[in-house]
Write an enzyme that holds these catalytic residues in place. Sequence first.
Site, mmCIF file in Angstrom:
data_model
loop_
_atom_site.group_PDB
_atom_site.id
_atom_site.type_symbol
_atom_site.label_atom_id
_atom_site.label_comp_id
_atom_site.label_asym_id
_atom_site.label_seq_id
_atom_site.Cartn_x
_atom_site.Cartn_y
_atom_site.Cartn_z
ATOM 1 C CB CYS A 3 -0.940 0.073 1.285
ATOM 2 S SG CYS A 3 -0.152 0.106 2.701
ATOM 3 C CG ASN A 6 4.285 -1.761 5.414
ATOM 4 O OD1 ASN A 6 5.366 -1.968 5.717
ATOM 5 N ND2 ASN A 6 3.426 -2.512 5.172
ATOM 6 C CB CYS A 8 -3.947 1.904 7.185
ATOM 7 S SG CYS A 8 -3.626 3.514 7.879
ATOM 8 N NE ARG A 9 -4.440 1.436 1.833
ATOM 9 C CZ ARG A 9 -4.452 2.217 0.703
ATOM 10 N NH1 ARG A 9 -5.230 2.071 -0.287
ATOM 11 N NH2 ARG A 9 -3.353 3.110 0.504
ATOM 12 C CB SER A 10 0.245 -3.495 2.848
ATOM 13 O OG SER A 10 1.278 -2.501 3.546
ATOM 14 C CG ASP A 118 -5.608 5.687 2.424
ATOM 15 O OD1 ASP A 118 -5.467 5.415 3.638
ATOM 16 O OD2 ASP A 118 -4.865 6.849 2.150
HETATM 17 P P1 4NP Z 1 -1.998 2.923 3.990
HETATM 18 O O1 4NP Z 1 -2.478 4.216 4.551
HETATM 19 O O2 4NP Z 1 -1.227 3.068 2.575
HETATM 20 O O3 4NP Z 1 -3.093 1.899 3.999
HETATM 21 O O4 4NP Z 1 -0.756 2.511 5.132
HETATM 22 C C1 4NP Z 1 -2.062 5.440 4.518
HETATM 23 C C2 4NP Z 1 -0.980 5.686 5.601
HETATM 24 C C3 4NP Z 1 -0.432 6.850 5.718
HETATM 25 C C4 4NP Z 1 -0.734 7.855 4.849
HETATM 26 C C5 4NP Z 1 -1.657 7.647 3.749
HETATM 27 C C6 4NP Z 1 -2.243 6.318 3.742
HETATM 28 N N1 4NP Z 1 -0.090 9.302 4.708
HETATM 29 O O5 4NP Z 1 -0.488 10.001 4.204
HETATM 30 O O6 4NP Z 1 0.926 9.391 5.745
#
Ligand code: 4NP
Length: 149
Positions: A3, A6, A8-10, A118
Amino acid sequence: MVCLGNICRSPLAEGIAQNLIHHKKLDWIVDSAGTTGWHEGSSPDKRSIAVAKDHDIDISGLRARQIRQAELPDWDLIVAMDAQNYQDIRRLDPEVTGTRLHMMMNFLYPGQNRPVPDPYYGSKKDFEEVYTMLYQACEAMLEELTSAR
Ligand code: 4NP
């Protein structure tokens, strides 16, 4: 499992896939990474840890890292959470083609290129919805991969 951050989702996808792989007694290696290094070294988001824990999956020990171009040839399967992740991986290594690079939700809805949304700026409910999507997609992924062997 790839993702953006790294956190939230992955990491959730890694925990779920690891759990299903363990239950199916497969000896596959699963890992996760972000296309960015924004959260390098951080634990998963508290909300991802909590929703995983609700389902008896412990992802609190995972640490965020950025995907490396050099590791891409080593993975049999690279799973992107959304179209941006998919494009970013392709940009990192144009050799990674459709046989090894997949959009997660396509295991459940083939060819539709639906994203795992996201949830970073969302609520706990958004994380629960992401968990359900990931669980169903991971089950479909393992079904497809094990029946193809
Ligand atoms: P992820 O979510 O890609 O599922 O880990 C996010 C985590 C952090 C951010 C965006 C999405 N950020 O903007 O910092």
